[in-house]
Scaffold this active site. Structure first.
Site, PDB file in Angstrom:
ATOM      1  CG  HIS A 437      -1.821   1.187   1.300  1.00 19.49           C
ATOM      2  ND1 HIS A 437      -2.294   1.685   2.495  1.00 19.49           N
ATOM      3  CD2 HIS A 437      -2.306   2.009   0.343  1.00 19.49           C
ATOM      4  CE1 HIS A 437      -3.048   2.738   2.253  1.00 19.49           C
ATOM      5  NE2 HIS A 437      -3.071   2.963   0.962  1.00 19.49           N
ATOM      6  CB  VAL A 438       3.608   2.418   2.195  1.00 22.21           C
ATOM      7  CG1 VAL A 438       4.495   3.654   2.295  1.00 22.21           C
ATOM      8  CG2 VAL A 438       2.782   2.268   3.472  1.00 22.21           C
TER       9      VAL A 438
END
EC number: 4.6.1.24
Length: 730
Positions: A437-438
């Protein structure tokens, strides 16, 4: 250069030499100083007792050496710089250069560092009786003394000899010369200043005697100005009590009040995040009674409160410049909550409430977000709001961060904010377990940063193709032609001549430097009109008869069909009942009826056909087709105003020049060589042939609809008795 003269200025009974600008400001802004002290000049407010906060060096310089000061004010300000000590010496030197630029010189510039010369100057001043000499004498004595009490004694000489009570009182407060020993004398000087205000500015007298006008302080607002850790418990309890009292009623007023109180709680939460005290937000939640908490945090919002706080705190601290490390989102539960669509929505709702709480005035009076912060409150709120907006973006575009729509929604971030976020998340991703996600967040931010650069913007531009532009009119072009229809002939031709990019009506400007050439492929032999002629109303043209290149049958058929369709559309537009068509847009983007009516650059002139074209199902009315500047049958697909009777053309059969459209030439006959609209076989446009009819005319016995160019038998005849495609005569 002219030497400075020390002169005393009187402002309605208030005498001053050292601070003329300050005295002028005070006497002109007495109402503001009395009613709104917080907005007044800090030095003036401090001197008059309206504020206890001592002014800074910049505040003093702003008053004694303003940017627009004249020579007298600059010279007096330089003397004040010497009185204020060594830290103002650089300002003295800078002011000396500025004074020199005005053609004046300060008498102490050349001797200030020479004690012997200063002593000699002091002795000379002592012997003189002028006000200038007395001021200089007191000035030299004060700058030579280090002891505060002795300084005060020397300054009082200005009171007794020159009535400069205001200047001495100001210097006493700035230099901090008030002590137990001097307090009584200072009070006397202060009373003298108050008495001076009695006659000219009574509000200033009241201000010095009674202090500034103030309203009773609100205890709750005062509590909000205290440090958060010390006051949060009392503030939450106060809000909760008001909330519970309002809950006893179910009217609109109660609902509005409870909504406002709820946003006050959210304001406190955002304050804790912006101040870097995230744990206080937990204390805020625990201090809210259960009944109030259920209404302020409905449904899943209570469950995701922690994730919303951790996510908001992370982004806020990054945009406020914090360099500290942040907890792994997997560990604190943020990542898990973001995976659920319903929890993401709940987090988004909380973040929206956070935003509203700082953008709207939740309290009765303005309250800064971080009272103890030295930063400007508006700047802090702006950064916090951007951080919350980015946190909201993370929830709304979870899983699709790199899509076009998501990237477009990041326009609210400036380049500095983007770079801060990229650097922070690159470090953050290195220390966490789940990086997917990051990593997507970093990639999306990097794409946005790239699009901000010139090379990035260039790469986003789609390459243009060299496809030929469609010959048919567009809707915008049709609208433009309709709006220019009412313009007179001169205006249309002049506008056409002024457009070097137009095609169709006008040839390229490179073919003629001094005279635009109008392509007259439907006018007879150019040998008779090769010279320039005045066509009326001050417009001069030169006609040419180009021989068009032949094109293949398929391309020719397609071009003719497109032009016929455009012609039908033009007729429908020109016959509309409404005279206004809105909006019209010309080629340069201006909404104006004076734009050129020339064809678009991609439009081609229609070449002569070498193939037989089938008749259309419906032929436009003759009246509509005749409404062009060149007569009936014109291949140019646009309506133009009717011409004047100044146009002169000749017939192909070497007939004499006709006097006008619709008139017989003197030698025209039933088989004439191309007179006006009359004549048994004559062309409707001064046609090119005899019995067989003209190229574009309607007239003539058996003439083609776009008839031939030849004489009796046609020099290029292809058709028979009639027919639209026929070139020849009978």
């Amino acid at each position: 250069m002219e030497a400075n003269k020390r002169e005393i200025v009187d402002f309605g009974g208030l005498r001053s030499y050292f601070f003329p600008n300050l005295a002028h400001y005070i006497t002109k802004n007495d109402e503001e100083l009395f009613n709104n002290t917080s907005q007044a000049n800090k030095l003036a407010a401090f001197v008059l007792g309206a504020s206890k906060d001592a002014p800074g060096d910049e505040d003093i310089l702003e008053m004694i050496l303003p940017n627009d000061a004249n020579a007298a004010v600059i010279a007096a300000g330089m003397d004040v710089c010497l009185l204020l000590g060594d830290k103002f010496r650089p300002k003295f030197d800078a002011a000396a250069e500025k004074l020199s630029g005005l053609g004046h010189a300060h008498d102490l510039v050349s001797v200030i560092d020479d004690d012997k010369k200063l002593g000699m100057l002091a002795r000379k001043a002592k012997l003189k009786k002028t006000e200038d000499a007395k001021i200089l004498q007191a000035l030299l004595k004060v700058i030579a003394i280090d002891d505060a009490a002795e300084k005060f004694v020397e300054l009082t000489e200005l009171v007794s000899q020159l009535d400069l009570d205001f200047d001495v009182y100001v210097l006493t407060k700035i230099l901090g010369l008030i002590s137990e020993e001097t307090s009584d004398e200072v009070d006397i000087i202060r009373d003298n200043v108050v008495n001076a205000f009695d006659s000219c500015k009574p509000l200033l007298k009241q201000l010095m005697l009674d202090g500034p006008k103030s309203e009773p302080a609100d205890p709750f607002i005062s509590l909000l100005m205290d440090p958060l850790e010390e006051s949060v418990g009392k503030v939450v309890n106060h809000i909760a009590q008001l909330f519970e009292e309002a809950s006893k009623n179910e009217g609109d007023e109660s609902l509005v009040l409870r909504s406002q109180l709820g946003y006050q709680l959210f304001f406190l939460i955002v304050r804790s995040l912006a101040d870097g005290k995230r744990e206080v937000s937990k204390k805020i939640l625990s201090g809210i009674p259960t009944s109030v908490r259920a209404e302020v945090f409905p449904g899943l919002q209570r469950s995701v409160y922690k994730s919303a706080v951790f996510l908001g705190n992370h982004i806020i601290q990054v945009l406020l410049g914090s360099k500290k490390s942040f907890e792994d989102w997997d560990v604190v539960g943020v990542a898990k909550d973001l995976e659920s669509a319903w929890k993401r929505r709940a987090i988004a709702e909380l973040i929206k409430k956070f935003q509203v709480s700082i953008l709207e005035q939740c309290f009765d009076k303005p309250v800064p977000l971080i009272p103890q912060s030295p930063l400007n409150n508006d700047a802090v709120i702006d950064n916090v709001n951007k951080a919350l907006q980015f946190a909201l973006w993370l929830t709304e575009f979870y899983g699709s961060e790199n899509e076009t729509e998501a990237l477009g929604e990041l326009r609210f971030l400036d380049s500095t904010s983007k770079n801060l976020l990229v650097d922070s998340f690159k470090k953050f991703v290195q220390g966490i377990n789940s990086k997917t996600h990051v990593t997507r967040i970093v990639e999306s931010l990097e794409k946005c940063c790239l699009s901000d650069t010139p090379s990035g913007r260039k790469s986003n531009v789609q390459p243009s193709t060299s496809q030929q532009q469609d010959s048919a009119y567009t809707k915008e072009e049709m609208t433009t032609v309709h709006n220019t229809y009412s313009v007179n002939t001169k205006a249309q031709v002049l506008n056409g001549l002024s457009d070097t990019n137009s095609s169709g009506l006008l040839v390229d400007s490179k073919d003629s430097l001094s005279l635009q050439e109008i392509s007259c492929d439907e006018v007879d032999s150019s040998t008779l009109l090769s010279s320039s002629r005045n066509i009326g109303e001050g417009v001069t043209v030169k006609a040419v008869d180009p021989v068009p290149e032949k094109v293949n049958d398929a391309q020719q058929q397609q071009t003719v069909n497109e032009i016929e369709m455009a012609s039908d559309a033009n007729q429908d537009t020109s016959s509309s009942a409404s005279p206004e068509v809105a909006p019209s847009f010309s080629t340069d983007g201006w909404d104006s009826p004076t734009k050129s009516v020339a064809l678009p650059p991609g439009m081609q002139q229609i070449d002569e056909e070498e193939t037989t074209v089938a008749d259309k199902d419906s032929t436009p009315q003759p009246q509509a087709r005749a409404e062009t500047a060149w007569g009936s049958g014109d291949a140019t697909p646009m309506p133009l105003p009717a011409p004047t009777n100044q146009y002169k053309v000749s017939g192909f059969g070497e007939a004499k020049v006709a006097k006008g459209f619709g008139q017989f030439a003197p030698t025209s006959s039933a088989y004439g060589g191309g007179g006006g609209r009359g004549g048994y076989g004559g062309g409707d446009r001064g046609g090119r042939g005899g019995y067989g009819g003209d190229r574009g005319g309607r007239g003539g016995y058996g003439g083609g609809d776009r008839g031939g160019r030849g004489g009796y038998g046609g020099d290029r005849g292809r058709g028979g008795y009639g027919g639209r495609g026929g070139r020849g005569g009978f």
